[in-house]
Scaffold this motif. Sequence first.
Motif, short mmCIF file in Angstrom:
data_model
loop_
_atom_site.label_atom_id
_atom_site.label_comp_id
_atom_site.label_asym_id
_atom_site.label_seq_id
_atom_site.Cartn_x
_atom_site.Cartn_y
_atom_site.Cartn_z
N ALA A 190 0.82 -1.15 0.01
CA ALA A 190 0.14 0.09 0.15
C ALA A 190 0.92 1.17 0.10
N ALA A 191 2.03 1.25 0.37
CA ALA A 191 3.07 2.36 0.59
C ALA A 191 3.50 2.77 -0.79
N SER A 192 3.30 1.71 -1.86
CA SER A 192 3.75 2.22 -3.04
C SER A 192 2.84 2.91 -4.19
N ILE A 193 1.69 3.18 -3.51
CA ILE A 193 0.53 3.84 -4.26
C ILE A 193 1.07 5.27 -4.81
N PHE A 194 2.05 5.98 -4.00
CA PHE A 194 2.36 7.08 -4.32
C PHE A 194 3.26 7.15 -5.38
N ASP A 195 4.26 6.34 -5.41
CA ASP A 195 5.19 6.31 -6.63
C ASP A 195 4.51 5.52 -7.76
N TRP A 196 3.99 4.74 -7.75
CA TRP A 196 2.96 4.08 -8.98
C TRP A 196 2.10 5.23 -9.36
N GLY A 197 1.60 6.06 -8.59
CA GLY A 197 0.40 6.95 -9.17
C GLY A 197 1.40 8.11 -9.58
N SER A 198 2.68 8.34 -9.11
CA SER A 198 3.32 9.64 -9.61
C SER A 198 3.76 9.53 -10.92
N ALA A 199 3.96 8.12 -11.33
CA ALA A 199 4.42 7.86 -12.78
C ALA A 199 3.71 8.54 -13.95
N TRP A 200 2.31 8.65 -13.72
CA TRP A 200 1.38 9.44 -14.92
C TRP A 200 1.57 10.76 -14.93
N PHE A 201 2.11 11.24 -13.91
CA PHE A 201 2.12 12.74 -13.83
C PHE A 201 3.52 13.38 -14.60
N PHE A 202 4.39 12.32 -14.78
CA PHE A 202 5.43 12.69 -15.65
C PHE A 202 4.81 12.64 -17.15
N VAL A 203 3.64 12.08 -17.57
CA VAL A 203 3.30 12.40 -18.76
C VAL A 203 2.60 13.58 -18.81
N LEU A 204 1.88 13.92 -17.72
CA LEU A 204 1.20 15.27 -17.73
C LEU A 204 2.37 16.42 -17.64
N LEU A 205 3.61 16.34 -17.00
CA LEU A 205 4.64 17.26 -17.33
C LEU A 205 5.20 17.47 -18.63
N GLY A 206 5.25 16.29 -19.38
CA GLY A 206 6.08 16.37 -20.49
C GLY A 206 5.09 16.85 -21.54
N TRP A 207 3.72 16.54 -21.62
CA TRP A 207 3.05 17.17 -22.76
C TRP A 207 2.15 18.13 -22.37
N ILE A 208 2.04 18.74 -21.14
CA ILE A 208 1.18 20.02 -20.98
C ILE A 208 2.10 21.04 -20.34
N PHE A 209 2.61 20.58 -19.44
CA PHE A 209 3.66 22.00 -18.68
C PHE A 209 4.57 22.17 -19.29
N LEU A 210 5.51 21.33 -19.48
CA LEU A 210 6.98 21.71 -19.98
C LEU A 210 6.81 22.55 -21.36
N PRO A 211 6.10 22.11 -22.36
CA PRO A 211 5.97 22.82 -23.64
C PRO A 211 5.42 24.24 -23.31
N PHE A 212 4.57 24.36 -22.51
CA PHE A 212 4.18 25.88 -22.00
C PHE A 212 5.35 26.71 -21.62
N PHE A 213 6.23 25.86 -20.61
CA PHE A 213 7.14 26.70 -20.10
C PHE A 213 8.25 27.11 -20.84
N HIS A 214 8.41 26.07 -21.91
CA HIS A 214 9.59 26.18 -22.98
C HIS A 214 9.31 27.59 -23.72
N LYS A 215 7.87 27.61 -24.00
CA LYS A 215 7.49 28.78 -24.80
C LYS A 215 7.72 30.08 -24.26
N THR A 216 7.63 29.96 -22.87
CA THR A 216 7.61 31.26 -22.35
C THR A 216 9.36 31.72 -21.89
#
Length: 338
Positions: A100-126
Amino acid sequence: RNTGLFSFSSSAPPSAAPPARRGDTMEAADHVVVLLYLCVILGIGVYFARKRSEQHSAEDYFLASKKTHWFVVGCSFFASNIGSDSIIGLSGAGAGFGLAASIFDWGSAWFFVLLGWIFLPFFHKTGIFTLPQYLEMRFDVRLRAYLSAISLLGMVLVAYALTIYSAVIVLQTVLDWAMWPSIIAIVLVTAFYTFSGGLKAVVYTEVLQTALLLIGTTITCATALGAVGGIEGLGEKLKDKRMFHLIRGDGDTPYPVAGIFLGAPWLIGWYHCCNQDMVQRGLAARDERHAKMGCVMAGWLKLLPPLLFCLPGMAAHVLFPEELGCTDSGGGGGGAGP
């Protein structure tokens, strides 16, 4: 864990270290290996310090001249997210509450996708190289100063302190080093290669740290599982079968279902997508393609710690129940005492 430029981990807090067992002391060769590692880290810092003439701006210093390969970006994401506090914390939590302690790490893996496809492109443009800089562009300098102050206080008083103390626990338990000399050594070595070489020195040391971390924890996990008869043996010897449950609905766990699904995503999302520690490494990539590939690599790597860290802790629950203060009644929550 690496405490380089704006680096800290969001994983579970470290549990108290069990008392050292007699006969488990390291030999001279082991100390030589540790010192050799420190020399390699310092060597990387010296190498990039001598190339400081190639860094002509703050952008070069903070973003490694934006020439970082996706493989280095992925390793840097992983190493800055995982460290001594993660190893001790997840192992201790695994000993007490299982997978049960691993839920944070397994859940956080998906947020790297969010970072790469939504947030970083925006920050790159600024065109920014720090998140406080973006707040100044969007609002004013006062908000930039506020975020900078809050971030530094949080990192120094919470993140860095936790990470350094976790590393000291390891050095005390394994090498029998005293607390304050260990703290001074960690701070001085990290400060040297960080400030002398900038982010470029940090990310390349994190490549080395990623390799050592994965190799070391894989050996530890294999050794621990071998001592209990593998996964099947672990399942037979653990009285509380709920320790193999990723999601537990009982009240004997600090990972409630409602908190995991309604609260954790906001915390994990902020840490991976709006935290200078993580965003900085994505902005250092050669281009958006390399940033996205680094995020994908880091996401896959984040699937490993729950297995490599939690399973040895669960094995320790079986092997050293008295040292860990484990209570296991078969039907009600296994747990590790403080």
